[in-house]
Design a protein around this motif. Structure first.
Motif, PDB file in Angstrom:
ATOM      1  N   HIS A   7       0.813  -1.212   0.000  1.00 45.83           N
ATOM      2  CA  HIS A   7       0.000   0.000   0.000  1.00 45.83           C
ATOM      3  C   HIS A   7       0.850   1.267   0.000  1.00 45.83           C
ATOM      4  O   HIS A   7       0.559   2.209  -0.714  1.00 45.83           O
ATOM      5  CB  HIS A   7      -0.966  -0.016   1.184  1.00 45.83           C
ATOM      6  N   SER A   8       1.914   1.312   0.766  1.00 43.25           N
ATOM      7  CA  SER A   8       2.753   2.509   0.779  1.00 43.25           C
ATOM      8  C   SER A   8       3.545   2.615  -0.509  1.00 43.25           C
ATOM      9  O   SER A   8       3.797   3.690  -1.013  1.00 43.25           O
ATOM     10  CB  SER A   8       3.702   2.503   1.986  1.00 43.25           C
ATOM     11  N   PHE A   9       3.929   1.482  -1.076  1.00 44.41           N
ATOM     12  CA  PHE A   9       4.718   1.471  -2.302  1.00 44.41           C
ATOM     13  C   PHE A   9       3.879   1.952  -3.475  1.00 44.41           C
ATOM     14  O   PHE A   9       4.349   2.710  -4.313  1.00 44.41           O
ATOM     15  CB  PHE A   9       5.257   0.067  -2.544  1.00 44.41           C
ATOM     16  N   SER A  10       2.618   1.535  -3.545  1.00 47.33           N
ATOM     17  CA  SER A  10       1.787   1.884  -4.685  1.00 47.33           C
ATOM     18  C   SER A  10       1.484   3.379  -4.750  1.00 47.33           C
ATOM     19  O   SER A  10       1.227   3.902  -5.821  1.00 47.33           O
ATOM     20  CB  SER A  10       0.484   1.077  -4.673  1.00 47.33           C
ATOM     21  N   THR A  11       1.539   4.087  -3.629  1.00 50.54           N
ATOM     22  CA  THR A  11       1.285   5.521  -3.662  1.00 50.54           C
ATOM     23  C   THR A  11       2.468   6.282  -4.250  1.00 50.54           C
ATOM     24  O   THR A  11       2.318   7.412  -4.667  1.00 50.54           O
ATOM     25  CB  THR A  11       0.979   6.062  -2.255  1.00 50.54           C
ATOM     26  N   LYS A  16      -0.088   3.393 -13.866  1.00 52.59           N
ATOM     27  CA  LYS A  16       0.272   2.502 -14.970  1.00 52.59           C
ATOM     28  C   LYS A  16       1.780   2.563 -15.170  1.00 52.59           C
ATOM     29  O   LYS A  16       2.412   3.598 -14.981  1.00 52.59           O
ATOM     30  CB  LYS A  16      -0.414   2.933 -16.275  1.00 52.59           C
ATOM     31  N   LEU A  17       2.365   1.409 -15.562  1.00 51.01           N
ATOM     32  CA  LEU A  17       3.802   1.316 -15.781  1.00 51.01           C
ATOM     33  C   LEU A  17       4.088   0.777 -17.170  1.00 51.01           C
ATOM     34  O   LEU A  17       3.374  -0.102 -17.658  1.00 51.01           O
ATOM     35  CB  LEU A  17       4.440   0.374 -14.753  1.00 51.01           C
ATOM     36  N   ARG A  18       5.161   1.273 -17.802  1.00 54.10           N
ATOM     37  CA  ARG A  18       5.638   0.729 -19.068  1.00 54.10           C
ATOM     38  C   ARG A  18       6.467  -0.520 -18.769  1.00 54.10           C
ATOM     39  O   ARG A  18       6.970  -0.701 -17.661  1.00 54.10           O
ATOM     40  CB  ARG A  18       6.507   1.757 -19.803  1.00 54.10           C
ATOM     41  N   ALA A  19       6.628  -1.372 -19.759  1.00 53.94           N
ATOM     42  CA  ALA A  19       7.379  -2.624 -19.591  1.00 53.94           C
ATOM     43  C   ALA A  19       8.808  -2.355 -19.118  1.00 53.94           C
ATOM     44  O   ALA A  19       9.318  -3.052 -18.235  1.00 53.94           O
ATOM     45  CB  ALA A  19       7.384  -3.404 -20.898  1.00 53.94           C
ATOM     46  N   LYS A  20       9.449  -1.347 -19.668  1.00 50.95           N
ATOM     47  CA  LYS A  20      10.829  -1.032 -19.279  1.00 50.95           C
ATOM     48  C   LYS A  20      10.905  -0.601 -17.813  1.00 50.95           C
ATOM     49  O   LYS A  20      11.856  -0.942 -17.106  1.00 50.95           O
ATOM     50  CB  LYS A  20      11.387   0.058 -20.189  1.00 50.95           C
ATOM     51  N   GLN A  21       9.909   0.130 -17.341  1.00 47.85           N
ATOM     52  CA  GLN A  21       9.871   0.542 -15.940  1.00 47.85           C
ATOM     53  C   GLN A  21       9.746  -0.676 -15.031  1.00 47.85           C
ATOM     54  O   GLN A  21      10.410  -0.761 -13.999  1.00 47.85           O
ATOM     55  CB  GLN A  21       8.688   1.481 -15.684  1.00 47.85           C
ATOM     56  N   ILE A  22       8.902  -1.628 -15.408  1.00 49.06           N
ATOM     57  CA  ILE A  22       8.725  -2.841 -14.608  1.00 49.06           C
ATOM     58  C   ILE A  22      10.035  -3.610 -14.539  1.00 49.06           C
ATOM     59  O   ILE A  22      10.459  -4.041 -13.466  1.00 49.06           O
ATOM     60  CB  ILE A  22       7.603  -3.722 -15.201  1.00 49.06           C
ATOM     61  N   ALA A  23      10.683  -3.763 -15.688  1.00 50.09           N
ATOM     62  CA  ALA A  23      11.954  -4.494 -15.733  1.00 50.09           C
ATOM     63  C   ALA A  23      12.990  -3.828 -14.834  1.00 50.09           C
ATOM     64  O   ALA A  23      13.676  -4.511 -14.058  1.00 50.09           O
ATOM     65  CB  ALA A  23      12.461  -4.560 -17.175  1.00 50.09           C
ATOM     66  N   VAL A  51       2.562   2.102 -27.756  1.00 50.26           N
ATOM     67  CA  VAL A  51       2.584   2.308 -26.305  1.00 50.26           C
ATOM     68  C   VAL A  51       1.679   1.280 -25.617  1.00 50.26           C
ATOM     69  O   VAL A  51       0.482   1.224 -25.879  1.00 50.26           O
ATOM     70  CB  VAL A  51       2.120   3.734 -25.921  1.00 50.26           C
ATOM     71  N   THR A  52       2.304   0.486 -24.747  1.00 49.56           N
ATOM     72  CA  THR A  52       1.578  -0.485 -23.941  1.00 49.56           C
ATOM     73  C   THR A  52       1.958  -0.253 -22.488  1.00 49.56           C
ATOM     74  O   THR A  52       3.127  -0.040 -22.170  1.00 49.56           O
ATOM     75  CB  THR A  52       1.947  -1.925 -24.352  1.00 49.56           C
ATOM     76  N   VAL A  53       0.973  -0.276 -21.615  1.00 50.23           N
ATOM     77  CA  VAL A  53       1.211  -0.083 -20.184  1.00 50.23           C
ATOM     78  C   VAL A  53       0.598  -1.240 -19.413  1.00 50.23           C
ATOM     79  O   VAL A  53      -0.172  -2.034 -19.956  1.00 50.23           O
ATOM     80  CB  VAL A  53       0.628   1.266 -19.682  1.00 50.23           C
ATOM     81  N   GLU A  58      -1.673  -4.640 -10.376  1.00 44.86           N
ATOM     82  CA  GLU A  58      -1.523  -6.005 -10.885  1.00 44.86           C
ATOM     83  C   GLU A  58      -0.049  -6.431 -10.861  1.00 44.86           C
ATOM     84  O   GLU A  58       0.272  -7.563 -10.503  1.00 44.86           O
ATOM     85  CB  GLU A  58      -2.073  -6.095 -12.311  1.00 44.86           C
ATOM     86  N   VAL A  59       0.835  -5.508 -11.219  1.00 46.71           N
ATOM     87  CA  VAL A  59       2.276  -5.788 -11.200  1.00 46.71           C
ATOM     88  C   VAL A  59       2.734  -6.077  -9.772  1.00 46.71           C
ATOM     89  O   VAL A  59       3.453  -7.054  -9.522  1.00 46.71           O
ATOM     90  CB  VAL A  59       3.075  -4.607 -11.801  1.00 46.71           C
ATOM     91  N   LEU A  60       2.311  -5.269  -8.827  1.00 47.39           N
ATOM     92  CA  LEU A  60       2.693  -5.476  -7.425  1.00 47.39           C
ATOM     93  C   LEU A  60       2.136  -6.788  -6.890  1.00 47.39           C
ATOM     94  O   LEU A  60       2.803  -7.479  -6.121  1.00 47.39           O
ATOM     95  CB  LEU A  60       2.217  -4.309  -6.567  1.00 47.39           C
ATOM     96  N   ALA A  61       0.929  -7.141  -7.303  1.00 53.11           N
ATOM     97  CA  ALA A  61       0.349  -8.406  -6.867  1.00 53.11           C
ATOM     98  C   ALA A  61       1.155  -9.588  -7.411  1.00 53.11           C
ATOM     99  O   ALA A  61       1.391 -10.568  -6.689  1.00 53.11           O
ATOM    100  CB  ALA A  61      -1.106  -8.497  -7.327  1.00 53.11           C
ATOM    101  N   LEU A  62       1.608  -9.491  -8.647  1.00 59.24           N
ATOM    102  CA  LEU A  62       2.388 -10.567  -9.248  1.00 59.24           C
ATOM    103  C   LEU A  62       3.732 -10.741  -8.543  1.00 59.24           C
ATOM    104  O   LEU A  62       4.151 -11.847  -8.253  1.00 59.24           O
ATOM    105  CB  LEU A  62       2.629 -10.293 -10.740  1.00 59.24           C
TER     106      LEU A  62
END
Length: 69
Positions: A7-11, A16-23, A51-53, A58-62
């Protein structure tokens, strides 16, 4: 790797995140992000043809909220 409260991280992240940001955030390869999308572990949201986000929640849950930063 440090485990951070989801919860603190998501704020601190955009909704939305781009694939490169997730990596970069999770210390994985860009190809792994696209593999997860292909395997339906992540749902890609196509904004335009180039552009795909992905939804941050969902990313944090994974990844269980674990973050490499």
């Amino acid at each position: 790797m440090e485990n951070i409260n989801k919860h603190s991280f998501s704020t601190e992240l955009p909704k939305k995140l781009r694939a490169k940001q997730i990596a970069n955030l999770f210390g994985i390869g860009l190809s792994t992000v696209w593999l997860y999308a292909q395997q339906r572990k992540l749902t890609p949201i196509i904004v335009s043809p180039r552009v795909t986000v992905f939804d941050t929640e969902e990313v944090l849950a994974l990844f269980g909220g674990s973050y490499n930063g």
